[in-house]
Each structure stands twice: as structure tokens, then as C-alpha cells.
Design an enzyme around this catalytic site. Structure first.
Site, PDB file in Angstrom:
ATOM      1  N   LYS A   1       4.120   8.829  44.515  1.00  0.00           N
ATOM      2  CA  LYS A   1       2.901   9.109  45.282  1.00  0.00           C
ATOM      3  C   LYS A   1       2.191   7.829  45.728  1.00  0.00           C
ATOM      4  O   LYS A   1       1.439   7.844  46.691  1.00  0.00           O
ATOM      5  CB  LYS A   1       1.968   9.996  44.471  1.00  0.00           C
ATOM      6  CG  LYS A   1       2.533  11.389  44.285  1.00  0.00           C
ATOM      7  CD  LYS A   1       1.557  12.320  43.581  1.00  0.00           C
ATOM      8  CE  LYS A   1       2.113  13.716  43.480  1.00  0.00           C
ATOM      9  NZ  LYS A   1       3.252  13.824  42.544  1.00  0.00           N
TER      10      LYS A   1
HETATM   11  C1  LIG Z   1       4.244  14.829  42.687  1.00  0.00           C
HETATM   12  C2  LIG Z   1       5.537  14.603  42.002  1.00  0.00           C
HETATM   13  C3  LIG Z   1       6.698  15.364  42.305  1.00  0.00           C
HETATM   14  C4  LIG Z   1       6.665  16.518  43.306  1.00  0.00           C
HETATM   15  O1  LIG Z   1       6.502  16.091  44.629  1.00  0.00           O
HETATM   16  P1  LIG Z   1       6.118  17.138  45.796  1.00  0.00           P
HETATM   17  O2  LIG Z   1       5.822  16.317  46.978  1.00  0.00           O
HETATM   18  O3  LIG Z   1       4.893  17.873  45.274  1.00  0.00           O
HETATM   19  O4  LIG Z   1       7.274  18.056  45.974  1.00  0.00           O
HETATM   20  C5  LIG Z   1       7.892  15.045  41.674  1.00  0.00           C
HETATM   21  N1  LIG Z   1       7.957  14.060  40.762  1.00  0.00           N
HETATM   22  C6  LIG Z   1       6.879  13.313  40.418  1.00  0.00           C
HETATM   23  C7  LIG Z   1       7.030  12.257  39.382  1.00  0.00           C
HETATM   24  C8  LIG Z   1       5.640  13.546  41.034  1.00  0.00           C
HETATM   25  O5  LIG Z   1       4.578  12.795  40.694  1.00  0.00           O
END
Ligand SMILES: *Cc1c(COP(=O)(O)O)cnc(C)c1O
Length: 471
Positions: free
Chosen positions: A112
């Protein structure tokens, strides 16, 4: 480029207005009115670009002249500078038969960061030009909150209020958030659950007078700029493959809200030659069921080793659904109101076939998540976090079942040191602590504990904002 809503109820917007709107005013999600196409010749010309250069090429297809090139390049360079290797950002590492795209080299060690670092600079730039202020409010169970805090810390004209359930996020996650001491960062620990935090945020946003008076906004995964920022690393991954491995490429994505994998779908639609996108879930596998059976059905959430994939509805799914419905906003509206009433959507056989031309899916339950971490470590020496492990499990199944030789790229969405309990349980190994987490226990922290009530949080926000802007 103009931006439109999946539900058809918003006048076409500029890129900058789409970023500031977040969720579309008609309850839908914003999308560009057309997907730009990248030709094979362009792709070949991008071969030698650094990550920041590649990001500038791709972003400008969606932003056009709304941000001067030099300003855009400055923002991208500043975002990439938060990563261990600013020219690479997301290195592709080969481990046995699988390529791992490491998206966890940013300040909070999860993918993110890639989008939220950029969003922070973008918000600050827009706000200063428009002489506006923005106060971000969000509830977190861990990951998004810390990535948003790191993206927005110290930015002009922005404050960020993040609510977490007191004592109920992991110690590492709590310290990651509360050790950020910038004046514009406010950590609120409510004496309640994650759901209490979400309810409070919802109630505060529903008070339109309070929302407008205090310039409140959100940074959740539905902001278009976050999706756009994630498109880049799909191209970067493919461009890092040896030329001989670029056919029959599948990118496997550990998925929750469908935001990350939707960016991959757009990359494919733009012309990146991927065979398929492969969605990996944990036991909360509504998206797996959709892709394999054509039924999208709300479910209750069970806690797992991969908490960032524990979702009940996938907030970005509507964007893909819009394309599946042939860009028919009326049909999206009808189907989503049916989802509200009945808790499910079922697509036709022909539509399901189209889904499977772009996507495949699999999932890992808790036991197979830990078993994959253990087996992969034993065979390759590489430590997976539990989210990435779900992807690797699915990639291995697909390679074993395929008659042709697939190139599998698994997106590594978090660093194993973020989830030491699961990794130690699977392997007996404590993952080495990267510099971003070193000394976390000794750092000073700041947070405010409040009762889990909307009035208490409102009062806190109003008082802090009044103190930040005297007069
Ligand atoms: C947010 C997150 C996900 C999921 O991603 P999406 O965009 O919601 O599908 C997967 N792995 C980690 C470590 C995350 O922080």
C-alpha cells in the site's frame, strides 16, 4: 482525460477533481472514460526506463496536461525516494520456478506504500494550488492506517486522524502508527472493536454539516489515484523478466478489496501481454467463488493469518463489474441494488466465460498458508509473509496443473517481518527485522484513548483542528 462513475450519475470530471472526490457522488466508483492503449513499440521503448520514468509515462496517459510534467516528475521522485531502491522500487526476484515482485520495500513494509506515498504528494500539490485544506479520517485494523499515516505525515494543509481499536491491533502495527510524531498526525485508540471504529467514521461522514465544516475526506482503496499508481508495477514486473520468459505470463495477486488486481486488469487492457491475472484469496474467498462459479455473494468474515485479505465485500469489484457489463452504468446500478437487497449477484454463462478469459483464482486456508511458508522456505530459502504465501500456493497449483510452461509472477504484498508470529509458527524462524522496524519498541509514541462513541471522536477532531488553525 475525463472521469466518469460506474453508476452513470456524475458529470464527467477532470483527473484532479476525480482524485479529490474519492468515492463518486452517486455512490459508484470513478473510472477514466477510456483506457489508453500502449503499443508493442512503446513497450519496447520502455525497457530501459527506471521505475520513476516508467511511472511518469504511465501516469501522463491518465493525467494528460493537468499537472505540468516537471511537477509530476518531482512528486514521483519524492514518492519513490521513500523506497529502499528509488530507481527500482519493486525488484523482481527469482526463487525456483516462481518470480516474486517485492512490493514491500517502502516505509511500512506493505504494497500500500506504493500508492499512498504518491497520493500524499498529489493531495498536497492539489491543496496548495487550490488553497484548500483536507482532513483525512479513517478507521484501520492495521495496514492501511499506517501506510496512510506515512503517506501524509508532515504534508502541508492536511491533517490525518486514524482510529484503531485500542489494544487490538498487533503490537508492531500499533507502534508503526503511534511512533509517527508529526504535528498533523492524530492516532485515536477507541475502547472498542474495529467495527466500532468503522461505525464511528461512517456516522461522522453522514453528518454532512460536520464533514463540510471540517473539510473531512477519506483515503480508502477506492481513490482512483491509488489504482493508477498500482498499474505501474505490473509493467515494471513484466519488463524485468528475461525476454525468453515473457510469453504465457500469469501474475498472481493476494487479494482483498480487489484494488491491487484491478490495477493489473487495467495494465492488461492497456496492452501489457499477460496471459491471465490470478486472484489468490484466503478462506474469505468470495472473489474466488465469483471467478470460478459466476456468483458473487456476501459472506461473514473469519479471522486468518492474512488479516489484510479478510474482507466481506470487495470495494473495488464494482470497477471491474462495469467493464464486464459492457460499460453499461444502468446495468451496474440495477445489479448493485439487487446485491443490496439479496446479498448476491449472479452473472450469465457468457459473462462468466469473459471473466475467465482475464482471471483465474485459487485460495489458501490457514493450514495451507503456513504449509506453503514452510515448504517454500525449505526449498528455496526464501521467507514468505502469509499474504504472499497464499499467492505462491495458488501459483504452484497452476504450474503443476498446466500443460504449457507458465511464467508465474507472485506479488509479495508484505514483508515477512510484519507477520512474525505466522512465519515463526510455520518455520521456527524469526524473520530478520528490516531497518524500518528496528528500534520500534524504543521510539516515543503518541495516541489518544477515547471511548468508542461518535460524539467523543467528533469533539476530539474539532478541538485538535481548532488548535491547529487559530482564528
Ligand atoms: C491490502 C492488502 C492486501 C489486499 O489488497 P487489495 O487491494 O485490497 O486486494 C493484500 N496483502 C496485504 C499485505 C495488504 O496490505
Amino acid at each position: 482525460m475525463k472521469y466518469i462513475s460506474t453508476r452513470g450519475g456524475v458529470e464527467p470530471l477532470s483527473f484532479l477533481d476525480a482524485v479529490m472526490m474519492g468515492l463518486a457522488a452517486d455512490g459508484g466508483l470513478l473510472l477514466p472514460e477510456r483506457i489508453p492503449v500502449v503499443t508493442g513499440a512503446q513497450l519496447a521503448a520502455w525497457e530501459k526506463l527506471s521505475y520513476p520514468e516508467l511511472a511518469a509515462r504511465i501516469f501522463s496517459l491518465y493525467i494528460e496536461d493537468e499537472i505540468p510534467a516537471a511537477e509530476l516528475e518531482r512528486m514521483i521522485a519524492a514518492s519513490c525516494a521513500a523506497f529502499d531502491q528509488p530507481q527500482v522500487v519493486a525488484p523482481l526476484v527469482q526463487t525456483g520456478a516462481i518470480h516474486i515482485l517485492e512490493l514491500f520495500h517502502g516505509p511500512t513494509l506493505a504494497f500500500k506504500d506504493v500508492a499512498l506515498q504518491f497520493l500524499g504528494h498529489l493531495f498536497a500539490w492539489i491543496l496548495s494550488r487550490r488553497r484548500e485544506k483536507l482532513n483525512i479520517l479513517g478507521a484501520t485494523s492495521g495496514d492501511t492506517g499506517s501506510a496512510a499515516i506515512y503517506g501524509l505525515r508532515g504534508k502541508e494543509n492536511i491533517n490525518i486522524f486514524i482510529i484503531h481499536p485500542h489494544g487490538r491491533v498487533s503490537p508492531v502495527q500499533e507502534r508503526q502508527m503511534t511512533s509517527v510524531l508529526d504535528d498533523n498526525v492524530f492516532n485515536i485508540a477507541v475502547e472498542g472493536s474495529f467495527d466500532d471504529g468503522q461505525r464511528i467514521v461512517k456516522e461522522i461522514f453522514a453528518d454532512l454539516d460536520f464533514k463540510l465544516r471540517h473539510h473531512l475526506g477519506a483515503v480508502n482503496s477506492i481513490n482512483w489515484a491509488r489504482v493508477m499508481a498500482q498499474i505501474v508495477y505490473y509493467f515494471a514486473a513484466w519488463l524485468q523478466l528475461p525476454a525468453t520468459a515473457r510469453e504465457k505470463v500469469e501474475i498472481v495477486v493476494p487479494s482483498g478489496n480487489f484494488g491491487n488486481i484491478f490495477a493489473g486488469y487495467l495494465a492488461k487492457k492497456m496492452g501489457l501481454p499477460l496471459k491471465r491475472l490470478v486472484l489468490a484469496s484466503n478462506s474469505n474467498n468470495i472473489l474466488y467463488h465469483f471467478i470460478t462459479s459466476g456468483v458473487y455473494q456476501r459472506d461473514t468474515v473469519v479471522p486468518t493469518w492474512s488479516p489484510s485479505m479478510d474482507i466481506q465485500v470487495a470495494s473495488n469489484f464494482e470497477r471491474y463489474f462495469y467493464y464486464l457489463m459492457g460499460e453499461d452504468a444502468g446495468e451496474v446500478r440495477r445489479q448493485f441494488s439487487r446485491l443490496d437487497q439479496t446479498g448476491r449477484i449472479t452473472v450469465t454463462g457468457a459473462e462468466q466465460q469473459r471473466v475467465q478469459e482475464d482471471f483465474a483464482a485459487g485460495y489458501a486456508d490457514n493450514d495451507s498458508t503456513l504449509a506453503t511458508i514452510a515448504a517454500f522456505q525449505a526449498e528455496t530459502g526464501y521467507l514468505l509473509d502469509p499474504h504472499t504465501a497464499a499467492g505462491v500456493k495458488v501459483a504452484r497449483e497452476r504450474q503443476a496443473a498446466s500443460r504449457e510452461k507458465l511464467t508465474s509472477i507472485c506479488l509479495a504484498t508484505a514483508h515477512p517481518a510484519k507477520f512474525p508470529a505466522a512465519v515463526a509458527r510455520a518455520t521456527g524462524i524469526s524473520p530478520p527485522v528490516p531497518p524500518a522496524l528496528q528500534g520500534l519498541e524504543q521510539r516515543p509514541t503518541r495516541m489518544t484513548v477515547l471511548p468508542a462513541t461518535t460524539p467523543a471522536v467528533k469533539e476530539f477532531i474539532a478541538a485538535k483542528l481548532a488548535a491547529r488553525e487559530p482564528g
